[in-house]
Design a protein around this motif. Sequence first.
Motif, mmCIF file in Angstrom:
data_model
loop_
_atom_site.group_PDB
_atom_site.id
_atom_site.type_symbol
_atom_site.label_atom_id
_atom_site.label_comp_id
_atom_site.label_asym_id
_atom_site.label_seq_id
_atom_site.Cartn_x
_atom_site.Cartn_y
_atom_site.Cartn_z
ATOM 1 N N THR A 354 1.182 -1.332 -0.092
ATOM 2 C CA THR A 354 -0.041 0.183 -0.478
ATOM 3 C C THR A 354 0.931 1.308 -0.048
ATOM 4 O O THR A 354 0.471 2.679 -0.435
ATOM 5 C CB THR A 354 -1.001 -0.053 1.199
ATOM 6 O OG1 THR A 354 -0.236 -0.113 2.322
ATOM 7 C CG2 THR A 354 -1.623 -1.289 1.132
ATOM 8 N N TYR A 355 2.000 1.271 0.499
ATOM 9 C CA TYR A 355 3.237 2.483 0.761
ATOM 10 C C TYR A 355 4.065 2.143 -0.980
ATOM 11 O O TYR A 355 4.912 1.972 0.364
ATOM 12 C CB TYR A 355 3.032 2.656 2.084
ATOM 13 C CG TYR A 355 1.964 3.700 2.488
ATOM 14 C CD1 TYR A 355 1.653 4.976 2.790
ATOM 15 C CD2 TYR A 355 1.391 2.153 3.329
ATOM 16 C CE1 TYR A 355 0.501 4.836 3.624
ATOM 17 C CE2 TYR A 355 0.539 2.964 4.394
ATOM 18 C CZ TYR A 355 -0.003 4.440 4.411
ATOM 19 O OH TYR A 355 -1.341 4.407 5.108
ATOM 20 N N SER A 356 4.506 3.192 -1.223
ATOM 21 C CA SER A 356 5.356 2.710 -1.901
ATOM 22 C C SER A 356 6.755 2.616 -1.374
ATOM 23 O O SER A 356 6.321 3.763 -0.658
ATOM 24 C CB SER A 356 5.540 3.787 -3.445
ATOM 25 O OG SER A 356 6.645 3.205 -4.415
ATOM 26 N N GLY A 357 7.398 1.884 -1.483
ATOM 27 C CA GLY A 357 8.511 1.753 -0.757
ATOM 28 C C GLY A 357 9.197 1.899 0.699
ATOM 29 O O GLY A 357 10.703 1.679 1.301
ATOM 30 N N ARG A 358 8.042 1.392 1.719
ATOM 31 C CA ARG A 358 7.938 1.170 2.652
ATOM 32 C C ARG A 358 8.069 -0.228 3.008
ATOM 33 O O ARG A 358 7.395 -0.958 2.030
ATOM 34 C CB ARG A 358 6.504 2.277 3.064
ATOM 35 C CG ARG A 358 7.016 3.193 3.424
ATOM 36 C CD ARG A 358 7.974 4.203 3.514
ATOM 37 N NE ARG A 358 8.180 5.778 3.752
ATOM 38 C CZ ARG A 358 9.041 5.980 3.862
ATOM 39 N NH1 ARG A 358 9.753 6.306 3.975
ATOM 40 N NH2 ARG A 358 8.217 6.859 4.049
ATOM 41 N N VAL A 359 8.575 -0.720 3.681
ATOM 42 C CA VAL A 359 8.293 -2.145 4.162
ATOM 43 C C VAL A 359 7.075 -2.432 5.488
ATOM 44 O O VAL A 359 7.060 -2.172 6.523
ATOM 45 C CB VAL A 359 9.880 -2.542 4.640
ATOM 46 C CG1 VAL A 359 10.555 -2.776 3.221
ATOM 47 C CG2 VAL A 359 10.255 -2.399 5.703
ATOM 48 N N VAL A 360 7.259 -3.750 5.551
ATOM 49 C CA VAL A 360 6.187 -4.330 6.929
ATOM 50 C C VAL A 360 7.136 -5.545 7.278
ATOM 51 O O VAL A 360 8.004 -6.555 6.525
ATOM 52 C CB VAL A 360 4.760 -4.721 6.184
ATOM 53 C CG1 VAL A 360 4.187 -3.392 6.038
ATOM 54 C CG2 VAL A 360 4.806 -5.419 5.169
ATOM 55 N N PRO A 361 6.685 -5.933 8.261
ATOM 56 C CA PRO A 361 7.190 -7.022 9.364
ATOM 57 C C PRO A 361 6.708 -8.690 8.115
ATOM 58 O O PRO A 361 5.601 -9.188 7.879
ATOM 59 C CB PRO A 361 7.249 -7.481 10.463
ATOM 60 C CG PRO A 361 6.665 -6.391 10.644
ATOM 61 C CD PRO A 361 5.957 -5.337 9.824
ATOM 62 N N ARG A 362 7.804 -9.388 7.574
ATOM 63 C CA ARG A 362 7.423 -10.770 7.126
ATOM 64 C C ARG A 362 6.419 -11.343 8.044
ATOM 65 O O ARG A 362 7.027 -11.981 8.679
ATOM 66 C CB ARG A 362 8.559 -11.675 6.424
ATOM 67 C CG ARG A 362 8.651 -12.814 6.109
ATOM 68 C CD ARG A 362 9.202 -13.418 5.331
ATOM 69 N NE ARG A 362 10.058 -12.605 3.929
ATOM 70 C CZ ARG A 362 11.124 -12.676 3.159
ATOM 71 N NH1 ARG A 362 11.301 -13.686 3.273
ATOM 72 N NH2 ARG A 362 11.621 -11.670 1.912
ATOM 73 N N PRO A 363 4.991 -11.661 7.996
ATOM 74 C CA PRO A 363 4.583 -12.488 8.729
ATOM 75 C C PRO A 363 5.298 -13.474 10.235
ATOM 76 O O PRO A 363 5.254 -13.457 10.627
ATOM 77 C CB PRO A 363 3.382 -12.772 8.221
ATOM 78 C CG PRO A 363 3.048 -11.501 6.958
ATOM 79 C CD PRO A 363 4.464 -11.459 6.620
ATOM 80 N N THR A 364 5.597 -14.806 9.328
ATOM 81 C CA THR A 364 5.831 -15.879 9.354
ATOM 82 C C THR A 364 7.574 -15.937 9.897
ATOM 83 O O THR A 364 7.674 -16.096 11.116
ATOM 84 C CB THR A 364 5.875 -17.359 8.933
ATOM 85 O OG1 THR A 364 4.109 -17.255 8.334
ATOM 86 C CG2 THR A 364 5.919 -18.914 9.514
ATOM 87 N N ASP A 365 8.658 -15.207 9.578
ATOM 88 C CA ASP A 365 9.334 -15.056 9.949
ATOM 89 C C ASP A 365 10.209 -14.303 10.854
ATOM 90 O O ASP A 365 10.840 -14.409 11.554
ATOM 91 C CB ASP A 365 10.350 -14.476 8.136
ATOM 92 C CG ASP A 365 10.560 -15.379 7.411
ATOM 93 O OD1 ASP A 365 10.274 -16.418 8.069
ATOM 94 O OD2 ASP A 365 11.284 -15.365 5.956
ATOM 95 N N ALA A 366 9.581 -12.862 10.970
ATOM 96 C CA ALA A 366 9.688 -12.257 11.596
ATOM 97 C C ALA A 366 8.824 -12.604 13.047
ATOM 98 O O ALA A 366 9.644 -12.204 13.544
ATOM 99 C CB ALA A 366 8.631 -10.633 11.440
ATOM 100 N N ALA A 367 7.853 -12.870 12.936
ATOM 101 C CA ALA A 367 7.312 -13.595 14.089
ATOM 102 C C ALA A 367 8.113 -15.070 15.294
ATOM 103 O O ALA A 367 8.213 -14.000 15.963
ATOM 104 C CB ALA A 367 5.638 -14.348 14.086
ATOM 105 N N LYS A 368 8.971 -15.671 13.477
ATOM 106 C CA LYS A 368 9.501 -16.594 14.372
ATOM 107 C C LYS A 368 10.879 -15.901 14.765
ATOM 108 O O LYS A 368 11.377 -16.575 16.208
ATOM 109 C CB LYS A 368 9.657 -17.333 13.391
ATOM 110 C CG LYS A 368 10.536 -18.216 13.987
ATOM 111 C CD LYS A 368 11.286 -19.472 12.572
ATOM 112 C CE LYS A 368 12.471 -20.583 12.656
ATOM 113 N NZ LYS A 368 12.288 -21.563 11.943
ATOM 114 N N LEU A 369 11.237 -15.331 14.863
ATOM 115 C CA LEU A 369 12.565 -13.995 15.322
ATOM 116 C C LEU A 369 12.657 -13.864 16.253
ATOM 117 O O LEU A 369 13.393 -13.912 17.465
ATOM 118 C CB LEU A 369 13.279 -12.710 13.688
ATOM 119 C CG LEU A 369 14.490 -12.335 14.558
ATOM 120 C CD1 LEU A 369 15.397 -13.559 14.396
ATOM 121 C CD2 LEU A 369 14.570 -11.499 13.433
#
Length: 540
Positions: A354-369
């Motif tokens: 939804t927002y160009s150039g922005r990032v969000v946590p990768r759902p499974t991998d970020a939650a695991k970390l």
Amino acid sequence: MSLAPADRRRPAGGKRPADGDGKRPADGAGREGGGPRKGGRRRALRWSAIVLAVLITGTAGAGYLYYEHLNHNIKKDPLNIGDEKYRAAESKANAAGQKPLNILLIGSDARDSAENQKLGGAKDTFNSAPRADVQMLLHVSADRSNMSVVSMPRDTLTDIPKCTDPDTGKTYAAETDVITNDSLGRGGPGCTVATWEKLTGIHIDHFMMVDFAGVVSMADAIGGVPVCVDANIYSHTSSGKGSGLKLRKGTTSVKGKQALQWLRTRYGFEDDTDIARTKAQHQYMNSMVRQLRENATLSSPTKLRGLAETATKAITVDNGLGTVAKLYDLSKELRKVPTERITMTTMPWEYSTTYSGRVVPRPTDAAKLFRLVREDIALDGKDKKKTTTASASASATTSTDPAAADDKIAVQVENGTRTDTTAAVRGRATEVAELLVGKGFKEAVADSSTAPSLATTAVRYPSADLEGDARRVAKALGIPASAVKKSTDVSGVTLVVGADWSTGTKYKAPAQDDTTPTSADALNGSDTTACMHVDPNYVW
């Protein structure tokens, strides 16, 4: 960028849009000084870049008055100024009674002084709201055998909870889908801490913050940090973007303004993103750790005294670290970790749709970390094998909140069995709700709507007074205690049936995967081969 705090005089003035290098001003006045204590040992000064702020206790023979002076150099702020309901539970002690340490390192792009403004950029940004352009969570294991660092890219979109400025009493309303570095300008570092706790569920014990001028002065004090590029680099564009970093191919020892340029460089490293900048910061910090542990020149009393002055003037910390003695105690704990057991990582991410150039946590991998950090599992994979099973840990973990009688516990069951490749199993919430009713939970009901997909079945509860009920539901179904989580997204005890329990009446916990996600881009602290790739467009 910068690696931590600024003087926090809160400026009037509003937000300004972030530019490519994350330039943003700060505010800030210091807090009161703390009570002093006599000396520490010179050897404390050989620790690490990450905790450069704690390397202030080796000034032999300085005496009470000098340490009082150093104490009053240190600026302090409240640890967490966020909404109480988002506070993460404190870390549990291990069998030996030891607790892990979680310290948030913040790099402020404050432009609240002539020096910071000169280093930071445009005149029209002077004294505007600061931004947390560097955010790194430092986790030290309970047994002090290993350390993990998790960086969050400054372009990450996240939810920021309601925060209250401790100086003015101003309350900032909660916001959703905003860039994470906005948190610092909403009352100070305590709001950045609150944002991390809300996102990760990790309890943060302390923070350290430094601004532009602090990075420059500390880099000068230790005599430089070796960094590497695989080609000549000049971070500069005709439109004025870039940090100004200019280095020749190979390894160079950077200090002062050049060190700050390295830490802030975005245009010129790899694909010119904030992710590449984070990798460069990891290389710098690992190199600084090794430099401080090996640098015998810090045995000079004059150099030590200068480093003590520099460090105490450069940092802002929470009240729990607000004296030389407390920082020295922390340094002793941190020095126990071998360099080869330090792991630098970046929060797994993906680009926002939804927002160009922005990032969000990768759902499974970020939650695991985040789970690995919460559960004090080493990111280098060298922990001794766990002897407890998931079911054993379920019974071993207890709650101080007593459960109500089974037939009085209201439970909502949701269907989260949908996966990336399959639709949700129809009627699954109803099947499990009926299973609970058969076990005596007469107030269990199914939610007819489909919940967001969930890989692993979980029991959630909104407040401490329902924790015992949630754990009772989990125990009745054989769900491990590690799957019982406090969440403000639910209004009562809620069982979310995950993709791991799409059929059958008996839950079997999946084998726990405790390996660090490859998307975290782990770098070991003893790795001397790291070298930043230069974008050919910035080669000179």
